[in-house]
Design an enzyme around this catalytic site. Structure first.
Site, PDB file in Angstrom:
ATOM      1  N   LYS A  27       0.813  -1.202   0.268  1.00 26.77           N
ATOM      2  CA  LYS A  27      -0.081   0.032  -0.079  1.00 26.77           C
ATOM      3  C   LYS A  27       0.757   1.205  -0.114  1.00 26.77           C
ATOM      4  O   LYS A  27       0.660   2.324  -0.849  1.00 26.77           O
ATOM      5  CB  LYS A  27      -1.091  -0.023   1.235  1.00 26.77           C
ATOM      6  CG  LYS A  27      -1.798  -1.356   1.497  1.00 26.77           C
ATOM      7  CD  LYS A  27      -2.871  -1.091   2.602  1.00 26.77           C
ATOM      8  CE  LYS A  27      -2.245  -1.061   3.999  1.00 26.77           C
ATOM      9  NZ  LYS A  27      -1.258  -2.482   3.981  1.00 26.77           N
ATOM     10  N   ARG A  54     -10.086   0.198   9.378  1.00 29.76           N
ATOM     11  CA  ARG A  54      -9.491  -1.147   9.566  1.00 29.76           C
ATOM     12  C   ARG A  54     -10.750  -1.888  10.210  1.00 29.76           C
ATOM     13  O   ARG A  54     -10.170  -2.999  10.659  1.00 29.76           O
ATOM     14  CB  ARG A  54      -8.347  -0.921  10.371  1.00 29.76           C
ATOM     15  CG  ARG A  54      -7.042  -1.245   9.583  1.00 29.76           C
ATOM     16  CD  ARG A  54      -6.040  -1.731  10.635  1.00 29.76           C
ATOM     17  NE  ARG A  54      -4.702  -1.848  10.293  1.00 29.76           N
ATOM     18  CZ  ARG A  54      -3.813  -1.163   9.952  1.00 29.76           C
ATOM     19  NH1 ARG A  54      -3.969   0.074   9.538  1.00 29.76           N
ATOM     20  NH2 ARG A  54      -2.479  -1.669  10.040  1.00 29.76           N
ATOM     21  N   ARG A  88      11.374  -5.198   5.070  1.00 27.70           N
ATOM     22  CA  ARG A  88      11.062  -3.750   4.675  1.00 27.70           C
ATOM     23  C   ARG A  88      12.020  -3.038   5.498  1.00 27.70           C
ATOM     24  O   ARG A  88      12.245  -3.171   6.697  1.00 27.70           O
ATOM     25  CB  ARG A  88       9.786  -3.678   5.187  1.00 27.70           C
ATOM     26  CG  ARG A  88       9.354  -2.161   5.258  1.00 27.70           C
ATOM     27  CD  ARG A  88       7.965  -1.825   5.149  1.00 27.70           C
ATOM     28  NE  ARG A  88       6.998  -2.482   6.316  1.00 27.70           N
ATOM     29  CZ  ARG A  88       5.742  -2.479   6.210  1.00 27.70           C
ATOM     30  NH1 ARG A  88       4.939  -1.920   5.295  1.00 27.70           N
ATOM     31  NH2 ARG A  88       5.001  -3.215   7.311  1.00 27.70           N
ATOM     32  N   ARG A 125      10.844  -1.122  11.087  1.00 32.67           N
ATOM     33  CA  ARG A 125      10.004  -1.039  12.358  1.00 32.67           C
ATOM     34  C   ARG A 125       9.940  -2.174  13.262  1.00 32.67           C
ATOM     35  O   ARG A 125      10.173  -3.209  12.844  1.00 32.67           O
ATOM     36  CB  ARG A 125       8.634  -1.016  11.433  1.00 32.67           C
ATOM     37  CG  ARG A 125       8.114   0.187  10.840  1.00 32.67           C
ATOM     38  CD  ARG A 125       6.966   0.042  10.018  1.00 32.67           C
ATOM     39  NE  ARG A 125       5.770  -0.828  10.700  1.00 32.67           N
ATOM     40  CZ  ARG A 125       4.651  -0.719   9.751  1.00 32.67           C
ATOM     41  NH1 ARG A 125       4.434  -0.246   8.785  1.00 32.67           N
ATOM     42  NH2 ARG A 125       3.778  -1.410  10.463  1.00 32.67           N
ATOM     43  N   ARG A 168      -0.432  -9.320  13.273  1.00 28.37           N
ATOM     44  CA  ARG A 168      -1.209  -8.417  12.476  1.00 28.37           C
ATOM     45  C   ARG A 168      -2.127  -8.964  11.438  1.00 28.37           C
ATOM     46  O   ARG A 168      -3.248  -8.530  10.913  1.00 28.37           O
ATOM     47  CB  ARG A 168       0.088  -7.588  11.862  1.00 28.37           C
ATOM     48  CG  ARG A 168       0.639  -6.592  12.911  1.00 28.37           C
ATOM     49  CD  ARG A 168       2.106  -6.107  12.903  1.00 28.37           C
ATOM     50  NE  ARG A 168       2.062  -5.346  11.334  1.00 28.37           N
ATOM     51  CZ  ARG A 168       3.151  -5.239  10.569  1.00 28.37           C
ATOM     52  NH1 ARG A 168       4.036  -5.795  11.207  1.00 28.37           N
ATOM     53  NH2 ARG A 168       3.075  -4.502   9.705  1.00 28.37           N
TER      54      ARG A 168
HETATM   55  P1  ADP Z   1       2.140  -1.839   3.222  1.00 21.29           P
HETATM   56  O1  ADP Z   1       2.166  -0.498   3.289  1.00 21.29           O
HETATM   57  O2  ADP Z   1       0.943  -2.538   2.535  1.00 21.29           O
HETATM   58  O3  ADP Z   1       2.450  -2.148   4.600  1.00 21.29           O
HETATM   59  P2  ADP Z   1       4.683  -1.600   1.792  1.00 21.29           P
HETATM   60  O4  ADP Z   1       4.357  -0.638   0.453  1.00 21.29           O
HETATM   61  O5  ADP Z   1       5.397  -0.792   2.818  1.00 21.29           O
HETATM   62  O6  ADP Z   1       3.307  -2.322   2.196  1.00 21.29           O
HETATM   63  O7  ADP Z   1       5.356  -2.937   1.299  1.00 21.29           O
HETATM   64  C1  ADP Z   1       6.041  -3.965   2.037  1.00 21.29           C
HETATM   65  C2  ADP Z   1       7.345  -4.283   1.631  1.00 21.29           C
HETATM   66  O8  ADP Z   1       7.448  -5.157   0.364  1.00 21.29           O
HETATM   67  C3  ADP Z   1       8.286  -3.051   1.305  1.00 21.29           C
HETATM   68  O9  ADP Z   1       9.745  -3.571   1.873  1.00 21.29           O
HETATM   69  C4  ADP Z   1       8.152  -3.014  -0.064  1.00 21.29           C
HETATM   70  O10 ADP Z   1       9.543  -2.516  -0.585  1.00 21.29           O
HETATM   71  C5  ADP Z   1       8.052  -4.351  -0.678  1.00 21.29           C
HETATM   72  N1  ADP Z   1       7.129  -4.406  -1.731  1.00 21.29           N
HETATM   73  C6  ADP Z   1       6.341  -3.632  -2.086  1.00 21.29           C
HETATM   74  N2  ADP Z   1       5.401  -4.050  -3.302  1.00 21.29           N
HETATM   75  C7  ADP Z   1       6.084  -5.139  -3.602  1.00 21.29           C
HETATM   76  C8  ADP Z   1       5.904  -5.890  -4.805  1.00 21.29           C
HETATM   77  N3  ADP Z   1       5.124  -5.785  -5.755  1.00 21.29           N
HETATM   78  N4  ADP Z   1       6.738  -7.119  -5.050  1.00 21.29           N
HETATM   79  C9  ADP Z   1       7.842  -7.260  -3.896  1.00 21.29           C
HETATM   80  N5  ADP Z   1       8.010  -6.203  -2.783  1.00 21.29           N
HETATM   81  C10 ADP Z   1       7.340  -5.366  -2.633  1.00 21.29           C
HETATM   82  P1  ADP Z   2       0.676  -2.210   7.978  1.00 25.40           P
HETATM   83  O1  ADP Z   2       2.331  -1.833   7.519  1.00 25.40           O
HETATM   84  O2  ADP Z   2       0.934  -3.471   8.783  1.00 25.40           O
HETATM   85  O3  ADP Z   2      -0.503  -2.182   7.180  1.00 25.40           O
HETATM   86  P2  ADP Z   2       0.380   0.315   9.536  1.00 25.40           P
HETATM   87  O4  ADP Z   2       1.320   0.875   9.368  1.00 25.40           O
HETATM   88  O5  ADP Z   2      -0.794   0.548   8.867  1.00 25.40           O
HETATM   89  O6  ADP Z   2       0.441  -1.349   9.388  1.00 25.40           O
HETATM   90  O7  ADP Z   2      -0.264   0.242  11.110  1.00 25.40           O
HETATM   91  C1  ADP Z   2       0.660  -0.083  12.001  1.00 25.40           C
HETATM   92  C2  ADP Z   2      -0.100  -0.158  13.450  1.00 25.40           C
HETATM   93  O8  ADP Z   2      -0.628   0.943  13.912  1.00 25.40           O
HETATM   94  C3  ADP Z   2      -0.988  -1.340  13.409  1.00 25.40           C
HETATM   95  O9  ADP Z   2      -0.674  -2.698  13.915  1.00 25.40           O
HETATM   96  C4  ADP Z   2      -2.192  -0.778  14.598  1.00 25.40           C
HETATM   97  O10 ADP Z   2      -1.675  -1.224  15.819  1.00 25.40           O
HETATM   98  C5  ADP Z   2      -1.882   0.802  14.330  1.00 25.40           C
HETATM   99  N1  ADP Z   2      -3.037   1.128  13.522  1.00 25.40           N
HETATM  100  C6  ADP Z   2      -2.910   1.754  12.125  1.00 25.40           C
HETATM  101  N2  ADP Z   2      -3.920   2.283  11.862  1.00 25.40           N
HETATM  102  C7  ADP Z   2      -4.964   1.767  12.702  1.00 25.40           C
HETATM  103  C8  ADP Z   2      -6.533   1.746  12.629  1.00 25.40           C
HETATM  104  N3  ADP Z   2      -7.105   2.533  11.695  1.00 25.40           N
HETATM  105  N4  ADP Z   2      -7.206   1.123  13.520  1.00 25.40           N
HETATM  106  C9  ADP Z   2      -6.538   0.724  14.598  1.00 25.40           C
HETATM  107  N5  ADP Z   2      -5.185   0.618  14.745  1.00 25.40           N
HETATM  108  C10 ADP Z   2      -4.504   1.187  13.796  1.00 25.40           C
END
Ligand code: ADP
Ligand code: ADP
Length: 209
Positions: A13, A88, A123, A151, A162
């Site tokens: 995302k 969420r 990541r 992280r 998660r």
């Molecule tokens: P999210 O915001 O959904 O948690 P991220 O965009 O941070 O996910 O992506 C999670 C990890 O996967 C990052 O280290 C990113 O560089 C990698 N990543 C993102 N898109 C892809 C893809 N299409 N294929 C492989 N790795 C990816």
């Molecule tokens: P991911 O990369 O796993 O999609 P986020 O960066 O979006 O994770 O979120 C990290 C953490 O922040 C979650 O595991 C949760 O504890 C908290 N969090 C973020 N957004 C929300 C939400 N909308 N409702 C509840 N908790 C949240």
């Protein structure tokens, strides 16, 4: 353009959000980033949410709804926004509807669970530019590798927690947006540029229909 990005942890995302917010000229509102900034700054909010975030569980709905309502009322979000990480839960989705927020589209980024653990544990983020890298899939250049950070919740154990929260509490919001005719399902397997191409094509179809 008011859009929501839904997808399990590590689906891509944040990676895909960068191009989308540029395309539409809207702010990227990541609730995870907002909470992490509060934790780092040790604000009242940060102190309150730190332990929950570290456990991989979700922060309470009332707190999250208040935070997001305030953020989307800011002037830079008047013409739209990309919400990443909110809603969420079903109560969060209902609160957004009840607040009268008119959405244009909801993107669901679909990636099977068995691919997510490696995406999450590899990541890394550049704190200077905000760019997200991956140790294998999108490695940083040697000159910046030393400054990248991981992280606290990007461990194998916490990603399982998660993912459990995602399936139990977040996946149930998908039918709400599907029934409203707003949902676009995007296959998130493949290279980031392949996924970006699918998102662009799906959005073109959706906005031209
Ligand atoms: P999210 O915001 O959904 O948690 P991220 O965009 O941070 O996910 O992506 C999670 C990890 O996967 C990052 O280290 C990113 O560089 C990698 N990543 C993102 N898109 C892809 C893809 N299409 N294929 C492989 N790795 C990816
Ligand atoms: P991911 O990369 O796993 O999609 P986020 O960066 O979006 O994770 O979120 C990290 C953490 O922040 C979650 O595991 C949760 O504890 C908290 N969090 C973020 N957004 C929300 C939400 N909308 N409702 C509840 N908790 C949240």
């Amino acid at each position: 353009m008011r859009m929501i990005f839904i997808g399990p942890p590590g689906a891509g995302k944040g990676t895909q959000a960068t191009a989308l917010v540029q395309r539409y000229g809207i702010p990227h509102i990541s609730t995870g980033d907002m909470l992490r900034a509060a934790v780092a700054a040790k604000t009242e909010l940060g102190v309150k949410v730190e332990a929950v975030m570290n456990s991989g569980q979700l922060v309470g709905d009332d707190l999250m709804v208040g935070l997001v309502k305030e953020r989307i009322a800011a002037p830079d979000a008047a013409k739209g926004f990309l919400l990443d990480g909110f809603p969420r839960t079903v109560p969060q989705a209902k609160a957004l509807t009840d607040a009268g927020v008119q959405l244009d589209v909801v993107l669901l980024l679909e990636v099977p669970d068995d691919l997510l653990a490696s995406r999450v544990t590899g990541r890394r983020k550049d704190p200077e530019t905000g760019t997200i890298y991956h140790l294998q899939f999108d490695p940083p250049s040697a000159d910046i590798a030393h400054r990248l950070v991981q992280r606290d919740d990007d461990t194998e154990v916490k990603v399982r927690e998660r993912l459990g929260a995602y399936h139990a509490q977040t996946a149930p919001i998908v039918p709400i947006y599907e029934e409203a005719g707003l949902l676009l399902r995007i296959d998130g397997v493949g290279s980031p540029s392949e996924v970006a191409g699918r998102i662009g094509a799906a959005l073109d179809r959706h906005t031209n229909r």
